[in-house]
Design a protein around this motif. Structure first.
Motif, PDB file in Angstrom:
ATOM      1  N   LEU A   1       3.807   0.401  -9.800  1.00 26.94           N
ATOM      2  CA  LEU A   1       3.375   1.470  -8.910  1.00 26.94           C
ATOM      3  C   LEU A   1       4.195   1.404  -7.629  1.00 26.94           C
ATOM      4  N   PRO A   2       4.627   2.542  -7.134  1.00 25.84           N
ATOM      5  CA  PRO A   2       5.397   2.510  -5.892  1.00 25.84           C
ATOM      6  C   PRO A   2       4.481   2.292  -4.690  1.00 25.84           C
ATOM      7  N   TYR A   3       4.859   1.393  -3.834  1.00 24.52           N
ATOM      8  CA  TYR A   3       4.155   1.150  -2.582  1.00 24.52           C
ATOM      9  C   TYR A   3       5.178   1.289  -1.461  1.00 24.52           C
ATOM     10  N   PRO A   4       5.595   2.510  -1.136  1.00 26.29           N
ATOM     11  CA  PRO A   4       6.667   2.657  -0.150  1.00 26.29           C
ATOM     12  C   PRO A   4       6.288   2.109   1.222  1.00 26.29           C
ATOM     13  N   GLU A   5       5.037   2.288   1.618  1.00 23.46           N
ATOM     14  CA  GLU A   5       4.636   1.785   2.934  1.00 23.46           C
ATOM     15  C   GLU A   5       4.612   0.256   2.942  1.00 23.46           C
ATOM     16  N   ALA A   6       4.022  -0.338   1.923  1.00 22.54           N
ATOM     17  CA  ALA A   6       3.966  -1.798   1.862  1.00 22.54           C
ATOM     18  C   ALA A   6       5.359  -2.395   1.737  1.00 22.54           C
ATOM     19  N   THR A   7       6.238  -1.748   0.984  1.00 26.69           N
ATOM     20  CA  THR A   7       7.613  -2.225   0.859  1.00 26.69           C
ATOM     21  C   THR A   7       8.332  -2.131   2.192  1.00 26.69           C
ATOM     22  N   ALA A   8       8.131  -1.034   2.905  1.00 29.68           N
ATOM     23  CA  ALA A   8       8.766  -0.872   4.213  1.00 29.68           C
ATOM     24  C   ALA A   8       8.276  -1.930   5.192  1.00 29.68           C
ATOM     25  N   ILE A   9       6.976  -2.187   5.197  1.00 31.60           N
ATOM     26  CA  ILE A   9       6.428  -3.195   6.102  1.00 31.60           C
ATOM     27  C   ILE A   9       6.973  -4.569   5.759  1.00 31.60           C
ATOM     28  N   THR A  10       7.040  -4.903   4.483  1.00 33.37           N
ATOM     29  CA  THR A  10       7.562  -6.200   4.059  1.00 33.37           C
ATOM     30  C   THR A  10       9.019  -6.344   4.457  1.00 33.37           C
ATOM     31  N   GLU A  11       9.794  -5.299   4.301  1.00 34.56           N
ATOM     32  CA  GLU A  11      11.205  -5.372   4.685  1.00 34.56           C
ATOM     33  C   GLU A  11      11.366  -5.497   6.198  1.00 34.56           C
ATOM     34  N   VAL A  12      10.499  -4.843   6.972  1.00 33.41           N
ATOM     35  CA  VAL A  12      10.569  -4.960   8.423  1.00 33.41           C
ATOM     36  C   VAL A  12      10.204  -6.379   8.863  1.00 33.41           C
ATOM     37  N   LEU A  13       9.128  -6.906   8.297  1.00 34.15           N
ATOM     38  CA  LEU A  13       8.666  -8.230   8.710  1.00 34.15           C
ATOM     39  C   LEU A  13       9.577  -9.343   8.213  1.00 34.15           C
ATOM     40  N   TRP A  14      10.210  -9.151   7.088  1.00 26.76           N
ATOM     41  CA  TRP A  14      11.061 -10.187   6.522  1.00 26.76           C
ATOM     42  C   TRP A  14      12.395 -10.154   7.213  1.00 26.76           C
TER      43      TRP A  14
END
Length: 171
Positions: A158-171
């Motif tokens: 399932l796509p989680y664009p918001e969660a992916t964006a947050i993870t990429e920002v925090l990482w």
């Protein structure tokens, strides 16, 4: 000027996990990093209040609330620079998690409370607070059983664009 090495999420962070294989999280369970600290809870609560007010205003003014998690994750990275000890990714996740509740709680309040007044039920302020707290508690209660399924079993499907964006920002 030398550039800092960039950290990237594992390649299987974006794809389904093959049966029998194990996903290696970004922060291994054996790592001891600060997570639930007074700093993370304090900033999370402050940002939750600020974004709750902003979401309530925009929701009542234009009928749509904003999702606060991405801006809060960016602010969490910036706020980390105010302290001598850099914050860990887990602290930033706590800040984002607490602060990100702003949109959810305020949306539940501003879309249901006017309906109570339109129906001439005129709830007491204590009842209003109880309604908001009960809605938040029910949301968490319904989310807990589904979390394992959506996070583990549906990983990469399932796509989680918001969660992916947050993870990429925090990482």
């Amino acid at each position: 000027m030398p550039t800092a090495p960039t950290l990237e999420l594992p390649s299987n962070a974006y794809t389904p996990i093959d049966p029998g294989s194990v996903y290696q999280p970004v922060v291994p369970a054996s790592t001891s990093l600060p997570e639930l600290t007074p700093r993370s809870v304090g900033w999370g609560l402050l940002l939750c209040v600020v974004f709750t007010v902003a979401s309530a205003y925009s929701g009542l003014k234009v009928g749509q609330v904003m999702e606060a998690a991405i801006p809060i994750s960016i602010l969490a990275i910036g706020l980390a620079r105010l302290y001598p000890r850099r914050s860990s990714i887990l602290e930033n996740v706590i800040i984002t998690g607490i602060g990100g509740l702003a949109g959810s709680v305020v949306a539940g309040a501003i879309f249901t409370l006017p309906a109570l007044y339109i129906l001439k039920l005129d709830p007491h302020p204590v009842e209003t607070i109880f309604i908001c707290l009960a809605g938040g508690a029910l949301g968490v209660a319904f989310l807990i059983p589904l979390r394992r399924y959506f996070v583990r079993e549906m990983h990469g499907r399932l796509p989680y664009p918001e969660a992916t964006a947050i993870t990429e920002v925090l990482w």
